[in-house]
Design an enzyme around this catalytic site. Structure first.
Site, PDB file in Angstrom:
ATOM      1  N   SER A  37       0.832  -1.213   0.000  1.00  0.00           N
ATOM      2  CA  SER A  37       0.000   0.000   0.000  1.00  0.00           C
ATOM      3  C   SER A  37       0.862   1.257   0.000  1.00  0.00           C
ATOM      4  O   SER A  37       0.342   2.370  -0.074  1.00  0.00           O
ATOM      5  CB  SER A  37      -0.959   0.009   1.202  1.00  0.00           C
ATOM      6  OG  SER A  37      -0.248  -0.113   2.410  1.00  0.00           O
ATOM      7  N   HIS A 170     -39.907  22.696 -13.164  1.00  0.00           N
ATOM      8  CA  HIS A 170     -39.878  21.856 -14.383  1.00  0.00           C
ATOM      9  C   HIS A 170     -39.044  22.523 -15.485  1.00  0.00           C
ATOM     10  O   HIS A 170     -39.272  22.258 -16.663  1.00  0.00           O
ATOM     11  CB  HIS A 170     -41.287  21.559 -14.912  1.00  0.00           C
ATOM     12  CG  HIS A 170     -42.262  21.155 -13.860  1.00  0.00           C
ATOM     13  ND1 HIS A 170     -42.531  19.846 -13.544  1.00  0.00           N
ATOM     14  CD2 HIS A 170     -43.024  21.899 -13.018  1.00  0.00           C
ATOM     15  CE1 HIS A 170     -43.432  19.791 -12.564  1.00  0.00           C
ATOM     16  NE2 HIS A 170     -43.744  21.026 -12.223  1.00  0.00           N
ATOM     17  N   SER A 291     -12.652  26.189 -28.629  1.00  0.00           N
ATOM     18  CA  SER A 291     -12.711  24.980 -29.442  1.00  0.00           C
ATOM     19  C   SER A 291     -11.611  25.051 -30.480  1.00  0.00           C
ATOM     20  O   SER A 291     -11.317  26.125 -31.012  1.00  0.00           O
ATOM     21  CB  SER A 291     -14.076  24.882 -30.123  1.00  0.00           C
ATOM     22  OG  SER A 291     -13.986  24.030 -31.250  1.00  0.00           O
ATOM     23  N   LYS A 297     -16.626  29.432 -30.246  1.00  0.00           N
ATOM     24  CA  LYS A 297     -16.977  28.733 -29.016  1.00  0.00           C
ATOM     25  C   LYS A 297     -16.218  29.245 -27.794  1.00  0.00           C
ATOM     26  O   LYS A 297     -15.032  29.539 -27.862  1.00  0.00           O
ATOM     27  CB  LYS A 297     -16.676  27.229 -29.143  1.00  0.00           C
ATOM     28  CG  LYS A 297     -17.610  26.481 -30.081  1.00  0.00           C
ATOM     29  CD  LYS A 297     -19.043  26.423 -29.600  1.00  0.00           C
ATOM     30  CE  LYS A 297     -19.273  25.373 -28.534  1.00  0.00           C
ATOM     31  NZ  LYS A 297     -19.170  24.005 -29.028  1.00  0.00           N
ATOM     32  N   ASN A 299     -16.346  27.470 -24.134  1.00  0.00           N
ATOM     33  CA  ASN A 299     -17.004  26.354 -23.463  1.00  0.00           C
ATOM     34  C   ASN A 299     -16.848  26.414 -21.944  1.00  0.00           C
ATOM     35  O   ASN A 299     -15.779  26.734 -21.448  1.00  0.00           O
ATOM     36  CB  ASN A 299     -16.446  25.025 -23.981  1.00  0.00           C
ATOM     37  CG  ASN A 299     -16.760  24.827 -25.454  1.00  0.00           C
ATOM     38  OD1 ASN A 299     -17.803  25.249 -25.928  1.00  0.00           O
ATOM     39  ND2 ASN A 299     -15.832  24.201 -26.169  1.00  0.00           N
ATOM     40  N   GLU A 304     -18.479  21.972 -16.411  1.00  0.00           N
ATOM     41  CA  GLU A 304     -18.791  20.601 -16.821  1.00  0.00           C
ATOM     42  C   GLU A 304     -17.976  19.583 -16.036  1.00  0.00           C
ATOM     43  O   GLU A 304     -18.467  18.505 -15.686  1.00  0.00           O
ATOM     44  CB  GLU A 304     -18.531  20.436 -18.323  1.00  0.00           C
ATOM     45  CG  GLU A 304     -19.518  21.218 -19.174  1.00  0.00           C
ATOM     46  CD  GLU A 304     -19.110  21.230 -20.642  1.00  0.00           C
ATOM     47  OE1 GLU A 304     -19.703  20.476 -21.406  1.00  0.00           O
ATOM     48  OE2 GLU A 304     -18.177  21.973 -21.000  1.00  0.00           O
ATOM     49  N   TYR A 331      -9.913  -6.266  12.080  1.00  0.00           N
ATOM     50  CA  TYR A 331      -9.258  -5.812  10.854  1.00  0.00           C
ATOM     51  C   TYR A 331      -9.213  -6.921   9.796  1.00  0.00           C
ATOM     52  O   TYR A 331      -8.948  -8.079  10.099  1.00  0.00           O
ATOM     53  CB  TYR A 331      -7.819  -5.360  11.176  1.00  0.00           C
ATOM     54  CG  TYR A 331      -7.045  -4.909   9.951  1.00  0.00           C
ATOM     55  CD1 TYR A 331      -7.119  -3.590   9.508  1.00  0.00           C
ATOM     56  CD2 TYR A 331      -6.270  -5.811   9.214  1.00  0.00           C
ATOM     57  CE1 TYR A 331      -6.425  -3.183   8.375  1.00  0.00           C
ATOM     58  CE2 TYR A 331      -5.575  -5.397   8.082  1.00  0.00           C
ATOM     59  CZ  TYR A 331      -5.661  -4.089   7.671  1.00  0.00           C
ATOM     60  OH  TYR A 331      -4.984  -3.683   6.550  1.00  0.00           O
ATOM     61  N   GLN A 336      -7.379  -2.028   3.653  1.00  0.00           N
ATOM     62  CA  GLN A 336      -6.284  -1.251   3.051  1.00  0.00           C
ATOM     63  C   GLN A 336      -6.790  -0.454   1.850  1.00  0.00           C
ATOM     64  O   GLN A 336      -6.239   0.592   1.506  1.00  0.00           O
ATOM     65  CB  GLN A 336      -5.172  -2.209   2.639  1.00  0.00           C
ATOM     66  CG  GLN A 336      -3.974  -1.565   2.017  1.00  0.00           C
ATOM     67  CD  GLN A 336      -2.794  -2.540   1.998  1.00  0.00           C
ATOM     68  OE1 GLN A 336      -2.206  -2.845   3.034  1.00  0.00           O
ATOM     69  NE2 GLN A 336      -2.472  -3.050   0.825  1.00  0.00           N
TER      70      GLN A 336
HETATM   71  N1  ARG Z   1      -1.158  -1.383   5.146  1.00  0.00           N
HETATM   72  C1  ARG Z   1      -2.194  -1.752   6.056  1.00  0.00           C
HETATM   73  C2  ARG Z   1      -3.474  -0.933   5.784  1.00  0.00           C
HETATM   74  O1  ARG Z   1      -3.391   0.080   5.159  1.00  0.00           O
HETATM   75  C3  ARG Z   1      -1.763  -1.548   7.458  1.00  0.00           C
HETATM   76  C4  ARG Z   1      -2.361  -2.506   8.445  1.00  0.00           C
HETATM   77  C5  ARG Z   1      -1.880  -3.863   8.214  1.00  0.00           C
HETATM   78  N2  ARG Z   1      -2.230  -4.749   9.258  1.00  0.00           N
HETATM   79  C6  ARG Z   1      -2.109  -6.059   9.080  1.00  0.00           C
HETATM   80  N3  ARG Z   1      -2.440  -6.803  10.044  1.00  0.00           N
HETATM   81  N4  ARG Z   1      -1.714  -6.577   7.952  1.00  0.00           N
HETATM   82  O2  ARG Z   1      -4.553  -1.289   6.182  1.00  0.00           O
END
Ligand code: ARG
Length: 475
Positions: A37, A170, A291, A297, A299, A304, A331, A336
């Site tokens: 992560s 409307h 454009s 144009k 825009n 948007e 958990y 993650q």
């Molecule tokens: N990288 C993990 C997350 O963002 C951290 C927690 C990981 N905990 C574990 N028991 N693997 O959630």
């Protein structure tokens, strides 16, 4: 991406330094990649350092680790933070996430004493704490952005408190309203959004640190101290809940979604108003594009994209709700995936609010054209009916019928209601006299709607004054 990924654990790769004691081989390449992560949670580095410093200071005070070790670790964390500040956070998949990256770098800098930092905590309470700190700041930023947008709306509403435009239902011309009244409607939406943000911020401000992996810890930690050091109101009350709760992130995404929905409606109106058939508004050049093929144009791309981004923000909320809905306590690694939608939404909201603030502040309103549109759309038909009720005591349903006949006649001649000769009106109903014309102008129409919260210029000015005071603006 390589489709012939190595699924076998490599022998040269040492078993992971954090949990390697139980493992014979290191993770396969695919495991390292799916597990990492760090590519996104490195955004949490400031929060991670702050939480680790609060934790280690507490460990020292409580005598769980030696005071001098706590000091060495705290200084080491400062050194890591200084490196991150200048060089950025290194992205090494073997160090999975920001928590392991920081701890590994700390060990390189200060040696084995770094290993004492993780006493009485887990990455589960660590990530819950870091992410709460990050989201708390994001809430503050969202609220501040909205306050600036509200200021722009209130300023423009004050300028245009008495300028008349068609009010729609409307998307058909309904009754004349004032432009200031219309702009202040959005002020109200963003006021509610800010109240939601304040409410959610107060609710989330509890500290998970010390919940450890899921069950708490046997070490004599002081959770009040770490909570206080990190600016939380109190520690969370249930360790199982604390490590598996992401309500604060969902609240944040709901606040973003609600705001995005309001921004999208306003963007849609700006897009309509900027179109040639409406011609109500000219958006600032700095927030428009041309454009490459049609030279005429200009825009409303920024508007948007605000409308478009709202879909992605609502998608982020949906994404995290679906991630969370099937998870047992406590958990699970699915969690993650909580960060990318939150980070994406935060980025999109910052841009969208800034772009909208610029468009509102810099728009030129074509008030003559708005007024003409209100005059042409038989917007004062209700005023004729109301006059028949008030001046002649006619029941409203009958007055509605008489007025319908007058509109039909004016329409057949292509003229406004107040351009019908009195004789023609009297042919429809003999009780009408020329005092009716005072009620038929768009100015009379809006001035008459002076009920609390109504569109009369005086009412709009009252709301503008209150709003300016609430925003702390000078008058
Ligand atoms: N990288 C993990 C997350 O963002 C951290 C927690 C990981 N905990 C574990 N028991 N693997 O959630």
């Amino acid at each position: 991406m390589n489709d012939k990924r190595d699924m076998t654990g490599s022998d040269e790769k040492a078993a992971n330094a954090m949990w390697g004691g139980r493992f014979a081989a290191g993770p396969s390449a695919i495991m390292r990649e799916i597990n990492a992560s760090i590519p996104f949670d490195k955004a949490l580095w400031r929060q991670d350092i702050a939480a680790s410093k609060a934790h280690v200071a507490m460990l020292g005070v409580q005598g769980i680790i030696a005071g001098e070790d706590a000091l060495v670790i705290a200084n080491g964390l400062d050194a890591v933070a200084a490196e991150y500040e200048t060089d950025g956070v290194p992205e090494d998949w073997d160090r999975e996430d920001i928590h392991m990256t920081t701890e590994a770098r700390l060990a390189e800098l200060i040696g084995p004493v770094a290993g004492r930092l993780h006493t009485a905590r887990s990455r589960n309470d660590q990530v819950a704490t870091d992410f709460r700190l990050w989201v708390r700041d994001a809430f503050a930023e969202l609220g501040a952005g909205l306050a600036a947008l509200q200021q722009a709306l209130v300023t423009r509403a004050g300028e245009h408190a008495a300028d008349i435009m068609p009010g729609f239902t409307h998307l058909q011309t309904a009754q004349p309203v004032t432009l200031g009244h219309h702009l202040m409607a959005y002020y109200e939406m963003f006021r509610r959004d800010r109240a939601r943000i304040a409410d959610a911020t107060a609710r989330m401000n509890e500290c998970p640190l010390g919940s450890a992996a899921l069950a708490g810890t046997g070490f004599p930690i002081d959770r009040e101290a770490t909570a206080q050091a990190l600016g939380f109101d109190r520690p969370t009350a249930n360790s199982l809940d604390a490590v598996s709760d992401r309500d604060f992130a969902l609240d944040y995404l709901w606040c973003c979604s609600s705001t995005a929905l309001h921004l999208s409606r306003l963007a849609e109106e700006l897009i309509l108003w900027a179109s040639q058939p409406f011609g109500f508004i000219r958006l600032p050049d700095s927030l428009s594009t041309g454009s490459s093929i049609m030279p005429q144009k200009k825009n409303p791309d920024a508007a948007e994209l605000v409308r478009g981004h709202s879909g992605r923000v609502i998608g982020a909320l949906t994404s995290l709700m679906i991630t969370m809905k099937g998870l047992p306590l406590a958990y699970s690694k699915d969690m993650q995936d909580d960060k990318p939608p939150v980070f994406e939404a935060a980025g999109l909201m910052g841009l969208s609010i800034a772009a909208m603030t610029g468009m509102i502040a810099g728009a030129t309103f074509n008030t003559a054209r708005m007024r003409a549109a209100a005059e042409m759309g038989y917007a004062t038909a209700t005023d004729l009916a109301d006059w028949l009720v008030r001046a002649r005591g006619i029941p409203f349903r009958e007055a509605h019928h008489i007025t319908g006949a007058a509109v039909k006649l004016a329409e057949s001649r292509g003229i406004a209601l107040d351009q019908l000769p009195l004789a023609d009106l009297q042919a429809i109903d003999g009780r009408i006299d020329d005092s009716v014309f005072e009620a038929l102008s768009v100015d009379a129409s809006v001035a008459a709607r002076a009920s609390y919260g109504g569109t009369a210029p005086d009412q709009v000015r009252l709301q503008v004054t209150r709003a300016a005071r609430a925003l702390g603006l000078e008058e």
